[in-house]
Design an enzyme around this catalytic site. Sequence first.
Site, PDB file in Angstrom:
ATOM      1  CG  ASP A 190      -2.271   0.565   0.861  1.00  0.00           C
ATOM      2  OD1 ASP A 190      -2.212   1.825   0.381  1.00  0.00           O
ATOM      3  OD2 ASP A 190      -3.132   0.092   1.294  1.00  0.00           O
ATOM      4  CG  HIS A 227      -0.740   1.081  -3.411  1.00  0.00           C
ATOM      5  ND1 HIS A 227      -2.312   1.180  -3.028  1.00  0.00           N
ATOM      6  CD2 HIS A 227      -0.284   0.178  -3.805  1.00  0.00           C
ATOM      7  CE1 HIS A 227      -2.254  -0.215  -3.462  1.00  0.00           C
ATOM      8  NE2 HIS A 227      -1.145  -0.756  -4.018  1.00  0.00           N
TER       9      HIS A 227
END
Length: 510
Positions: A318, A341
């Site tokens: 993430d 991310h």
Amino acid sequence: MGGLSFRSFTFMFIVAFLVWSSLNVEICNARRGKHWRQQTSSSASLYKKKGKSHGSNNHHKSGSKPKPKYLSPPPSKPTNPPSKGYDNVPSTNIFDVRNFGAVGDGKTDDTKAFQAAWAAACKVEASTMIVPSQYVFLVGPISFSGPYCQHNIVFQLDGTIIAPVDAKSWGSGLFQWLEFTKLVGITIKGSGVIDGRGAFWWQDAPYSDPLDDELKLIIPLNKTLLRPPPTPLNSSLSGKMPSIKPTALRFYGSFNVTVTGITIQNSQQCHLKFDNCIGIVVYNFTVSSPGDSPNTDGIHLQNSKDALIRSSNIACGDDCVSIQTGCTNVYVHNINCGPGHGISIGGLGKDNTKACVSNITVKDIVMKNTMNGVRIKTWQGGSGSVQGVFFSNIQVNEVQLPIVIDQFYCDKSKCKNQTAAVALSGINYEGIKGTYTVKPVHLACSDSKPCQDVTLTNIQLKPVQERYHMYDPFCWQTFGELYTPTQPPIECLQVGKPSSNKIQADHDQC
């Protein structure tokens, strides 16, 4: 004449005798004074080096002396720390978990030993709790908590701490595994590892995990699923893991927190979280988890201020760094991010909440094979503001979406359309360079609260065709300035300010 000489000789003899007597007394006193000074100095030295007296050179060689009480052997079940120094820390400040019953074989539950070591260290200012190298400690959910602990405690992590993978250790679910709360001057340092063994969690509840909304912008050329549903994996020891996944290491309500040197890997969810903390320093820190591990943020900041995060390597599933509501004065630089991310502010304003973020600097970042580069994401219906953000000198290598503002963020299949929004202003991008694989710029701002004072300087992004459809830069309700030509041209940015600029209501201001 003879008489005078005899009287003179007698007088001189008396004077000489008095001088000799005086010198003899001074010599005796001097020797006695020297002796007592040595003894006093020796005792003071022994007191300061408690536990190391066997190696002292300060004892007098002339005769033995009774040992002071503080040098007597400890009781059979000591409540005080072992008398053994570590890194020049006084032995009275050292608390090795092995001396409190920890086994460190990776199988025996050492949770109670860690609790006991912390209870002792908590009482001593500037103490050091040691998790020694070459041992693997199995530790269940635990809170190292204040607020009555002394200040400036060091948690010296050189060994490995692993999480239990039997479902019964977690009950119905916990939000954190290792937690430090309400402390002042807490430091975690060393060369050790915290291993969440997250694979037992990641695939247990695959359909309940929220998805990153930017997935909707990434369309594979062959129209295959980006993330196929994983096969549920139950614990080999005891049933299915709880749906609530814990953060590996969390700090709450603490001042002057330092994390350095350690590695956190395979966290169940977020790796390192700071909540309601002031004065944060993270450096030479490593996060290591697979790129497809769900919701495993590297570093997560919330309601915290005055944070410095630098010189670290973060690989996760993430956001490498996630900056949430209530954060101000955050400086992030010299970070290697990927997989992951990217670095994100938000999501903010979820469930119609107010979000306030200001004075954020992210610079000197290298991102490789990440979904996003630098991103701001907010939910519809929120309030508050994000202002004073600087993204500078960001090197992107095959990043799908290098520059993103998404004020329509939604981590489920459908979200309600709402007018209210978090206001964005003073967002600056400078020196964003490298390659992208989907879209170089995506700036989607709110209709009711357009983004203002967005500046773009020295943006140089080149496409690399991989397995995705590629798109041109996109802007919606984004106002600001292009200070230099960009590659590719970003013609969608609107120069100046919106004509229908609405003054924020009281509940919007931070």
